[in-house]
Structures are given as structure tokens and as C-alpha cells.
Scaffold this motif. Structure first.
Motif, mmCIF file in Angstrom:
data_model
loop_
_atom_site.group_PDB
_atom_site.id
_atom_site.type_symbol
_atom_site.label_atom_id
_atom_site.label_comp_id
_atom_site.label_asym_id
_atom_site.label_seq_id
_atom_site.Cartn_x
_atom_site.Cartn_y
_atom_site.Cartn_z
ATOM 1 N N PRO A 19 13.207 32.515 12.021
ATOM 2 C CA PRO A 19 13.123 30.558 11.493
ATOM 3 C C PRO A 19 11.959 30.102 12.572
ATOM 4 O O PRO A 19 11.712 29.144 12.107
ATOM 5 N N ASN A 27 24.164 32.986 8.337
ATOM 6 C CA ASN A 27 24.473 31.562 8.331
ATOM 7 C C ASN A 27 24.826 31.213 7.409
ATOM 8 O O ASN A 27 23.931 30.575 6.078
ATOM 9 N N SER A 57 18.903 33.422 9.257
ATOM 10 C CA SER A 57 19.710 33.823 10.383
ATOM 11 C C SER A 57 18.431 34.003 11.483
ATOM 12 O O SER A 57 17.580 34.786 10.606
ATOM 13 N N SER A 70 20.897 30.284 3.689
ATOM 14 C CA SER A 70 20.062 29.715 5.378
ATOM 15 C C SER A 70 19.785 31.121 5.949
ATOM 16 O O SER A 70 19.435 32.611 5.578
ATOM 17 N N THR A 129 21.316 37.160 5.722
ATOM 18 C CA THR A 129 21.438 35.872 6.318
ATOM 19 C C THR A 129 22.803 35.802 6.693
ATOM 20 O O THR A 129 23.636 36.162 5.693
ATOM 21 N N ARG A 169 18.069 26.338 7.545
ATOM 22 C CA ARG A 169 18.287 25.852 8.348
ATOM 23 C C ARG A 169 18.464 24.236 8.104
ATOM 24 O O ARG A 169 17.595 23.902 8.302
#
Length: 544
Positions: free
Chosen positions: A315, A493, A358, A356, A491, A44
Motif C-alpha cells: 500500500p 482490512n 493490508s 481493501s 487482506t 484503502r
């Protein structure tokens, strides 16, 4: 191997003309001796900001403080898998062109599931396992490394090092001199006979250190006192499943975790896996003589954010923070090594991600009261089957569901004389009604309507008529698929960092939206070569 090299030879006949024309066309004479890609799976952009105060000055912070930062960089694919992102990054082409639409897909002619890199024709080099039975044959377009090989008559050296095979294969491309990755069965760094006919002595010597055996008998403890990890949630956070839904607090006895699998795969979820990649990469630079002449070379080094266990922690976990604090050390080590051996003025480094991550839907819902939840693909497909039976008569029309795609049994549909576009649209309309589904698109629509430039462009970017499903799904933000017996790595993202660094890279920040496909033309501009024909991105102005 012969076919691949012969193709490079034929294409290479044109390279002196093309290279001369390109170098004069762009009016720039600087060419780096070495391009190094630092790629992180499931990174991220906010990780860099979040952990900034704890990073060293010569790792992530050096790249940001001295380099050119694209702060709004995206991967505009529907299916956000590291393999898909890696193929997109290095070809500069969407999955609709490069063919890597997923980790796996259904070959309709052979009626079997196809893995994106598995290839029985080639064998493992570096161990006795089958983990090296891989190739880039399913990649339908050339990579930037392939273009560099072609334009230099094969004289440029192109290598990759990664934890996972798809990352190594797609970054090395078709013509790479070597792609190396971690073998969880043997604990070795290995390759495929597609790239390496004889395993080099220096790689043998590296494996003979038995680093995996050393690491597996260590504890994974936090780099700093755990009380200082204030950027993360509590280590014993109740919604954090942890390893095997059982262990979620430091320290971790890796030998105890290894007993569950009886191999070395757990190392890929710890900083030790990234450390092995980092050390192997610097050894490769030295022993293969990268960046030592006027012909530019290329190396890709791929790290992982806890690999397949990232969703077991999330994350905001202490485990993720510690992974990045230690990865920062790996990056610093690599940059300092490049400084000493090749010199900053002679290198161009880029850092980005291929996917990325999430936040878990349970975390968003419980902690922030957001509209989030889980979508059950098994239940949805069961209801879809029942609906299609009512609508079109009894039959098992749905062949498979796989990562946001529904595949139909087209032979049965043809046998029943059902119009394929009609059943696709009926199914898409039915699935659109489910809570958590933002949108469904039928393959017939993606083949007939131009959605590029709209919010539905990721559907078209990700659709290849030979490999994609009949229905493609996108979930609502905050919603994630969850199956009963299998943990899904998903994900939503699309944003990943993108930073360029080197002696001829200007310092600056770009806030306008960029795309991961812009990396290939930007590197081609530095190298003075034509980008691959399928590359669709634009040059980012990062030169001094």
C-alpha cells in the motif's frame, strides 16, 4: 439465455404495480436517468487522504468536495476477496445468502472445486479464448440491477465493465444486458454468451484499435517526477518483492514482463488496464444510449489497485501511488463525460471498493515493531491431520484448505461413524492454539448459534452450509498466510470508502459506521424500486 429472459419476463409482469406502489410509498418523484458505480478492487480509504494534494480537482476530490462521504464504511465478511465483496455489494446480502463465499469452493456432491463464475455452458464472445466461459448462475440472490430490470419490465439497461470477470459478472447480475471484462489471452475486452449473443459492432471497433498491443510496448513511468512521490516509501525498498521477485523500481519495460507469461495479463497490474476500462466504459455509454430516456439505467465500472501484483509492492509503494494518480484521471474523465452527455442532475454516482488492502506483515514488523508475522497453512494442516489421526484413527480426514477454510472428507467421517460436529470442534480447538490464529469456528457452531451482532458476526455472514468449509479461520491483525510455492492474495482490512455524488445528492459527511450492504437499499430508494428481498442493509440518507 432463454431461461434467464423468460424468468425476467414472468417477474416483470408484476413490475408496473410494484413500481407504482414504491414510488408513491417513498413520496419522492426524482429518479436518475443513470446510476454509475465506480468500484475499485483493493482500495484503502486512506489512499484518498494520502494522495489528496496530488489529485486533480475533478476526480476523487470532486466526489469528496461535492458528494456525501461515509467515512466509516465496512465489508463485514470473514473472507475479504474482491469476488465476495462484489457479490455482497450488488445483492445487499451477505455471502451466507448470496452464496459467493470465496473465489472457489468444494461442491461436496460432485467432489470437485467450483469457480464462482466459471460455466462451461456459455462461451466467450469477443475472442477465441475460454476466458468468457462465465455466468452469474452461482449467485443465489438477485442484484440491484436485476431488481431494476424486473421493475421496468426489462426496459432499463444494465451494464458492467471491469478488468476481471467476477467483478463484471456480479455487478451485471443475472439479467444484465452486457458484462465486459479484459481477456489477458487476446488483449480484447470480451463478454460471455450468457449476456451477449452477438458481440456489438462498437465493441469490435474498440478491440480493433489493438490498444493492448500499444500499451504492452510502452514503459510504465511515473506520472510526475519520482522525487515528488513523498507519500510513499523508497522506490527500491528492500522488503518490496516486485515483479517476479526481481523488478521493483521504475521504469518498467512491459514487453520484458510480458515474456514471462506470453500474454497480456501484466497490463492488469498497471494503469493501462484501468485506462482501457475507462475508455471502454465511455464508449459503451455512447453506443448503448445509456441515460437517454426517463427509464433509469445502470452501469458499473470497476478499476483495480495493481490487481494480482498489489502484494508485490504494498500500500505504501510508489507503484500504488502512481496507480491512484492515474486512476484519478480516469475518474475525472468519466465524471466530465457524464456532465457533458447526461448532466450531473440526471446521474447518481457512487464510489466504493469490494476489498481493501493490508500492509505486509514484514513491513509492519520491521518498520514499526508491531506484533505481526506469517501463518503457514500447509504446516498447520499437516499437524492437524496428524492430530486427527491420533484422536479418531488413521484416515485422511482433511480434504482441502482453501482461503481460511478447512474442508473435511465427510464421506470418510460418515463411514467411520464419527460425529461430524465433534470432529469439527476438535479441529477448531486444535487450530486455535496456533500463533497468528485469532479464532476458529466450526460449521456446526455457525449453524446452531446466532453470532450476529457480536465480534464473530463475519464468520456467520460468510458461512453457507452448501459451500463453506467445516472450519473457518480468522488471523490475528498483522498476521498473513504464506505458502511455500504459491503467493496468497490476502487482506484482513474490512474498511473501504463509500461516496455518493450527483445533482440530487447532498454534500456532507457521515461518521457513523455503515456497511457495504447499505448501498443497495440506498440506490433502490433513489430509483423508486423495491430492493431485492435478500438485501439486508439500511437506507443511507444522502438525498438533498
Amino acid at each position: 439465455m432463454y431461461t434467464k429472459r423468460f424468468a425476467i419476463f414472468l417477474l416483470g409482469l408484476l413490475s408496473p404495480i410494484l413500481l407504482h406502489a414504491q414510488s408513491h410509498a417513498n413520496g419522492k418523484t426524482y429518479r436518475p436517468k443513470l446510476v454509475v458505480g465506480i468500484v475499485v478492487e483493493d482500495i484503502r480509504p486512506d489512499y484518498i487522504d494520502r494522495y489528496w494534494d496530488k489529485f486533480r480537482t475533478d476526480g476523487f476530490r470532486r466526489l469528496v468536495n461535492q458528494g456525501f462521504v461515509c467515512r466509516n464504511n465496512h465489508i463485514d465478511n470473514l473472507i475479504q476477496r474482491p469476488s465476495v465483496g462484489m457479490a455482497t455489494l450488488f445483492t445487499g446480502a451477505a455471502p451466507s445468502f448470496n452464496g459467493i463465499v470465496n473465489d472457489q469452493w468444494i461442491d461436496r456432491l460432485r467432489k470437485k472445486v467450483i469457480d464462482c463464475t466459471h460455466d462451461d455452458y456459455y462461451t466467450t464472445v469477443g475472442s477465441n479464448s475460454t476466458e468468457g466461459d462465465r455466468s452469474a448462475m452461482k449467485l443465489m440472490t438477485p442484484t440491484i440491477g436485476d431488481a431494476l430490470k424486473i421493475m421496468t419490465n426489462g426496459k432499463a439497461k444494465v451494464y458492467s465493465v471491469a478488468l476481471n470477470a467476477p467483478a463484471a459478472v456480479f455487478s451485471a447480475g443475472h439479467a444484465g444486458d452486457g458484462a465486459y471484462w479484459f481477456d489477458p489471452e487476446s488483449g480484447n475486452m470480451i463478454s460471455s454468451s450468457y449476456y451477449v449473443e452477438t458481440f456489438p459492432d462498437w465493441a469490435f471497433n474498440f478491440n480493433n484499435q489493438k490498444l493492448a498491443d500499444d500499451y504492452i510496448h510502452r514503459k510504465w513511468e511515473t506520472l510526475y517526477p519520482i522525487s515528488s512521490y513523498t507519500e510513499s516509501i523508497a522506490d527500491d525498498y528492500i522488503l518490496e518483492p516486485g515483479y517476479y521477485d526481481k523488478w521493483n523500481t521504475f521504469p518498467y519495460e512491459l514487453s520484458k514482463l510480458q515474456k514471462r507469461t506470453e500474454d497480456y495479463r501484466v497490463l492488469k497490474t498497471t494503469p493501462y488496464g484501468n485506462l482501457m476500462v475507462s475508455d471502454f466504459a465511455t464508449s459503451l455509454i455512447a453506443n448503448e444510449g445509456l441515460g437517454q430516456d426517463s427509464i433509469p439505467d445502470m452501469l458499473t465500472v470497476t478499476f483495480s489497485s495493481m490487481d494480482y501484483e498489489r502484494n508485490s509492492f504494498g500500500p505504501a509503494s510508489v507503484e500504488m501511488e502512481d496507480t491512484y494518480l492515474r486512476m484519478d484521471q480516469n475518474i475525472a474523465h468519466l465524471l466530465n463525460y457524464l456532465d457533458r452527455t447526461i448532466g450531473k442532475d440526471n446521474v447518481v454516482v457512487f464510489l466504493t471498493g469490494t476489498s481493501s488492502e493490508s500492509y505486509p506483515s514484514s513491513y509492519l514488523k520491521e518498520e514499526f515493531h508491531m506484533q505481526a508475522g506469517t501463518f503457514n497453512p500447509e504446516g498447520a494442516v499437516a499437524l492437524l491431520k496428524a492430530y486427527l489421526n491420533i484422536k479418531f484413527g488413521q484416515g485422511n480426514y482433511v480434504e482441502s484448505y482453501m482461503n481460511q477454510q478447512v474442508y473435511f472428507d465427510r464421506d470418510l467421517i460418515s463411514e467411520r461413524k464419527i460425529d461430524l460436529a465433534t470432529i469439527q470442534k476438535e479441529a477448531a480447538s486444535f487450530l486455535n492454539q496456533f500463533e497468528g490464529v485469532a479464532s476458529c469456528r466450526a460449521a456446526s457452531e455457525l449453524e446452531s448459534v446466532n453470532l450476529l451482532g457480536s465480534s464473530f458476526a463475519p464468520f456467520q455472514n460468510s458461512y453457507n452450509p452448501k459451500r463453506s468449509g467445516d472450519i473457518l479461520l480468522r488471523f490475528e491483525e498483522g498476521w498473513q498466510p504464506k505458502e511455500k510455492y504459491r503467493r496468497i492474495d490476502y487482506t484482513e482490512n474490512s474498511q473501504v470508502p463509500l461516496i455518493f455524488w450527483g445533482g440530487h445528492v447532498k454534500h456532507g459527511t457521515l461518521n457513523q459506521r455503515t456497511n457495504i450492504m447499505d448501498v443497495v437499499p440506498t440506490l433502490a430508494d433513489f430509483l423508486g424500486i423495491m430492493p431485492p428481498n435478500a438485501a439486508k442493509g439500511s437506507i443511507i440518507n444522502v438525498r438533498k
